[in-house]
Motif scaffolding. Sequence first.
Motif, short mmCIF file in Angstrom:
data_model
loop_
_atom_site.label_atom_id
_atom_site.label_comp_id
_atom_site.label_asym_id
_atom_site.label_seq_id
_atom_site.Cartn_x
_atom_site.Cartn_y
_atom_site.Cartn_z
N LEU A 128 1.11 6.94 -6.59
CA LEU A 128 0.03 7.88 -6.91
C LEU A 128 0.51 9.33 -6.87
O LEU A 128 -0.09 10.20 -7.50
N PRO A 166 -1.47 -6.79 -7.79
CA PRO A 166 -2.35 -5.81 -7.14
C PRO A 166 -2.24 -5.94 -5.63
O PRO A 166 -1.73 -6.93 -5.13
N ASP A 209 -10.99 -3.58 -2.25
CA ASP A 209 -10.73 -3.58 -3.69
C ASP A 209 -9.29 -3.96 -4.01
O ASP A 209 -8.39 -3.71 -3.22
N TYR A 218 0.83 -1.21 0.00
CA TYR A 218 0.00 0.00 0.00
C TYR A 218 0.86 1.26 0.00
O TYR A 218 0.56 2.24 -0.68
N LEU A 242 -6.11 -3.05 -5.88
CA LEU A 242 -5.57 -1.81 -6.42
C LEU A 242 -4.19 -2.08 -7.03
O LEU A 242 -3.40 -2.82 -6.45
N SER A 243 -3.92 -1.46 -8.20
CA SER A 243 -2.62 -1.65 -8.84
C SER A 243 -1.96 -0.30 -9.08
O SER A 243 -2.65 0.73 -9.14
N PHE A 283 -4.41 -5.71 -1.85
CA PHE A 283 -5.71 -5.74 -1.17
C PHE A 283 -5.43 -6.19 0.25
O PHE A 283 -4.30 -6.63 0.54
N PHE A 306 -8.76 1.23 3.22
CA PHE A 306 -8.59 1.18 1.76
C PHE A 306 -9.65 0.34 1.05
O PHE A 306 -9.56 0.14 -0.13
N SER A 307 -10.61 -0.24 1.81
CA SER A 307 -11.63 -1.14 1.27
C SER A 307 -11.00 -2.43 0.75
O SER A 307 -9.78 -2.56 0.73
N PRO A 321 -0.75 2.59 -11.15
CA PRO A 321 -1.10 3.04 -12.51
C PRO A 321 0.16 3.19 -13.35
O PRO A 321 1.19 3.65 -12.86
N LEU A 332 2.10 1.83 -3.40
CA LEU A 332 1.00 2.36 -4.22
C LEU A 332 0.80 3.85 -3.94
O LEU A 332 0.66 4.65 -4.87
#
Lengths: 330, 288
Positions: free
Chosen positions: B58, B214, B119, B51, B121-122, B216, B116-117, B124, B54
């Motif tokens: 971002l 990803p 989901d 995370y 996530l990857s 999660f 972060f839920s 970008p 990630l």
Amino acid sequence: MRPHLIALAAIAAAGLVLAYAVRDAVVLDLVFTLLLYATLGQSWNWISGYGGNISFGHAIFFGCGAYTSALCVVHGISPWLAIPAGAAVAALLAAITGFPTLALRGHYFSIATIAVAAIVDALVRTQGWLGRANGFELPIAAGWASMQFADKGWYVVLALVLFVAVQCATLALERSRLGYYLRALRANHQAAASVGIDERRWKLIAFAWSAAMAACAGVLYAQYTLFVDPPSTIALSVSIDIALIGVVGGIGTLWGPAAGALVYVVLAKAVALKLGGTGKGYDLVIYGAIICVIAALRPHGIVGTIVDGIRRRRGAAAQPPARLAAEGAA
Amino acid sequence: MEALTTFAQLLAGGVLTGLVFALVAVGLTLVYGVMDVVNFAHGEFLMLAMYATLGLALIGLSPFAGLPLVAIALFLFGIVVYRVFIRRLLAGPPEATVFGTFGLLVLLQGLAQALFSSDFLSVPHPPLQGTLRFGGLAISQATLAEGAGALVLTAALFAFVEYTETGRAMRAVAEDRVAATLMGIDVQRVNGLAFGIGAACVGAAGALLMLSYPVFPTAGAPFALTAFVVVALGGFGSIQGALVGALLVGLLEVFGGFYLSPELKMVPVYLAYLAIVLVRPQGLLGRR
């Protein structure tokens, strides 16, 4: 011994009244889950608490019961027969897997139980006659003969019977040769071996009993949810829930698993209900934090701490070593 | 010829997968060796690192640029966790460290889910999207970078433990805590450092994994589960054992997944573990 029997009788009476008087399905569900997990935690406690071999694969024995029950119902056999059959299958599986692995020490045994459970999980998912990854949905057929009840109170009664039986068995264990040998082996396996205690033999017996009790809980679970699949019965996460219940309450104690199950059901399940489903993760945060706090501040578990406290007040020993106190808790 | 190419392809895949397992496992085995703790939250440290990578991606930092930052962040996180939590567990009975670190696992997974839920996530526009071809072999650049990076970092950790003064202190504590204390080694400091370095290993591994995976809330769990098997297979506390075990597990998993079925890919791994510990209860390179 007497205070324990009185406590058990009180719990049984309270449970019966509750099963008769309460009609709220959510409350009955929580009570059923509490009794089921207390039973599972106690069955784990036999090999991992009293025996000292921490298992992270106990769910496969629970799964033996659940799958035997499902197979019986699907093939038109009475689910009552699944109780002895499932228990026998689980005991056999415990004997086969325990014979080589019970000789392993510490984490090597724990990882071996994960390995065995993962192999069982993978095999179940590929076997057509075991329903692969989809599992079984049991046909609905209310009545005693099919062990299915429209009224959830009856499930609470059955879970209560099982819980009381397992607690009585554990009470007997604490006073039996098997119980003394297990504690001796756990405290010092070399010393125990030197006075002629056959470690493999006695641990195999404890493991087989432990597995058989978990399987009985599995039969009841399958008849309650009428749905059996790998994630809900044999997955690693179920094994870990069982083990956490055992340690949070206090390992190697009579009431530890029940205390652990109470923490688990109240925090993990009831909080999840209050916060609206398990999707958000707040229930995990709270449950995880409680486990962390207990581990750091009360490492002997809830019941282990209470037993320590009682001993200290009685002044049984000037400085009772906490570990021995937890082991001798009766 | 085609069978040979397939074999070479699987071999390369197995080795590269195994190297990533090795980097995750050496952190675990270092902590075990120094303070006899199996950190069951190791996979959740990995998830946090993913995370973090990630998050940096971002704001425009590639996983490569993010790697040292994430490794340092996890190092500090590890030291704090040791100081605040693990130190207290060590004072209790052995099972306290088992369920304490399990509690940390549940807590961190729950936090990730809440923040972060669930989901996937990857990163970008990750770098290294191409595929390299060597004759008939096709290897994605990202997988190659992950394996090579993991190898370099595992080797660096080995060199650190083997040749530096701090590394020597760690080995001394691992061997005999009391004797090490008598020699003037600050055991608490060494334990904290080892825990921090163990976390930094998954910090780096997490950054590398974001090249192709990803993230999660339970993303770290399968890696950690494999790492437990790797560490036990190689022998708890042995860095070389972890490397050997990781390569073995990587190969078994890739070959098993191909020749049996993807559902059964872990079965050979677990069978190999059971077979090896039954013959050598202390693992391949472990001490009794």
